[in-house]
Design a protein around this motif. Sequence first.
Motif, PDB file in Angstrom:
ATOM      1  N   GLY A 177       0.848  -1.251   0.229  1.00  0.00           N
ATOM      2  CA  GLY A 177      -0.007  -0.009   0.167  1.00  0.00           C
ATOM      3  C   GLY A 177       0.876   1.442   0.024  1.00  0.00           C
ATOM      4  N   ILE A 178       2.046   1.210  -0.124  1.00  0.00           N
ATOM      5  CA  ILE A 178       3.146   2.154  -0.376  1.00  0.00           C
ATOM      6  C   ILE A 178       3.209   2.606  -1.815  1.00  0.00           C
ATOM      7  N   GLY A 179       3.198   3.777  -2.036  1.00  0.00           N
ATOM      8  CA  GLY A 179       3.422   4.298  -3.471  1.00  0.00           C
ATOM      9  C   GLY A 179       5.004   3.854  -4.046  1.00  0.00           C
ATOM     10  N   ARG A 180       4.688   3.308  -5.274  1.00  0.00           N
ATOM     11  CA  ARG A 180       5.850   2.835  -5.991  1.00  0.00           C
ATOM     12  C   ARG A 180       7.024   3.771  -5.805  1.00  0.00           C
ATOM     13  N   ALA A 181       6.811   5.167  -6.277  1.00  0.00           N
ATOM     14  CA  ALA A 181       7.721   6.218  -6.021  1.00  0.00           C
ATOM     15  C   ALA A 181       8.482   6.203  -4.795  1.00  0.00           C
ATOM     16  N   THR A 182       7.740   6.078  -3.781  1.00  0.00           N
ATOM     17  CA  THR A 182       8.164   6.100  -2.225  1.00  0.00           C
ATOM     18  C   THR A 182       9.358   4.812  -2.175  1.00  0.00           C
ATOM     19  N   ILE A 183       8.925   3.818  -2.743  1.00  0.00           N
ATOM     20  CA  ILE A 183       9.693   2.782  -2.582  1.00  0.00           C
ATOM     21  C   ILE A 183      10.912   2.834  -3.308  1.00  0.00           C
ATOM     22  N   SER A 184      10.869   3.482  -4.406  1.00  0.00           N
ATOM     23  CA  SER A 184      12.054   3.545  -5.334  1.00  0.00           C
ATOM     24  C   SER A 184      12.929   4.452  -4.573  1.00  0.00           C
ATOM     25  N   ARG A 185      12.426   5.455  -3.931  1.00  0.00           N
ATOM     26  CA  ARG A 185      13.152   6.639  -3.134  1.00  0.00           C
ATOM     27  C   ARG A 185      13.939   5.825  -2.166  1.00  0.00           C
ATOM     28  N   ILE A 186      13.377   5.117  -1.506  1.00  0.00           N
ATOM     29  CA  ILE A 186      13.893   4.541  -0.215  1.00  0.00           C
ATOM     30  C   ILE A 186      15.022   3.580  -0.758  1.00  0.00           C
ATOM     31  N   LEU A 187      14.896   2.658  -1.703  1.00  0.00           N
ATOM     32  CA  LEU A 187      15.900   1.598  -2.295  1.00  0.00           C
ATOM     33  C   LEU A 187      16.835   2.572  -2.905  1.00  0.00           C
ATOM     34  N   LEU A 188      16.756   3.753  -3.423  1.00  0.00           N
ATOM     35  CA  LEU A 188      17.794   4.557  -3.974  1.00  0.00           C
ATOM     36  C   LEU A 188      18.440   5.112  -2.851  1.00  0.00           C
ATOM     37  N   GLY A 189      18.448   4.896  -1.652  1.00  0.00           N
ATOM     38  CA  GLY A 189      18.830   5.595  -0.443  1.00  0.00           C
ATOM     39  C   GLY A 189      18.732   6.963  -0.495  1.00  0.00           C
ATOM     40  N   GLN A 190      17.456   7.329  -0.727  1.00  0.00           N
ATOM     41  CA  GLN A 190      17.029   8.928  -0.443  1.00  0.00           C
ATOM     42  C   GLN A 190      16.275   8.985   0.729  1.00  0.00           C
TER      43      GLN A 190
END
Length: 140
Positions: free
Chosen positions: A44-57
């Motif tokens: 239920g977390i936005g894909r963009a948010t997941i991507s930002r976290i995975l990118l170390g942001q």
Amino acid sequence: MEQSDRSAQQAKEFGKWLHHQLVRRGYELSPRGGGRSAFARDSGIGRATISRILLGQGATDTAVLAQLAEALDRPLSEILVRAGILSAEELAAAQTPDGHRQITPDEAADELGIPTDPTSRRLFNSMVETLRTAPGNDAG
């Protein structure tokens, strides 16, 4: 190390940790693997948010971190520490707001002056365990 450098490093470490957690759970995180979208849908977390976290942001929205904890079946406290929101020391202080930490049976025995011989300590530890697991005891 400055605070911003430390925060950036923690964000990168959190991203690596999340990556490892998702791969362990079978999410394919290669560019065309669909794992980010699948986890976004499942959590239920936005894909963009997941991507930002995975990118170390980083991630500082506690609602997102709570969703992440639930999706990963991990304690929120662990996620908050890993994300750098709280230090382990701050978490410990928050968990014992009166300033008292839970002590071990051996520490209690020392404080009470129970002899250190193995028989006395085994007897004391056995009594502590009996009391801890007694019916109606909320501490168990």
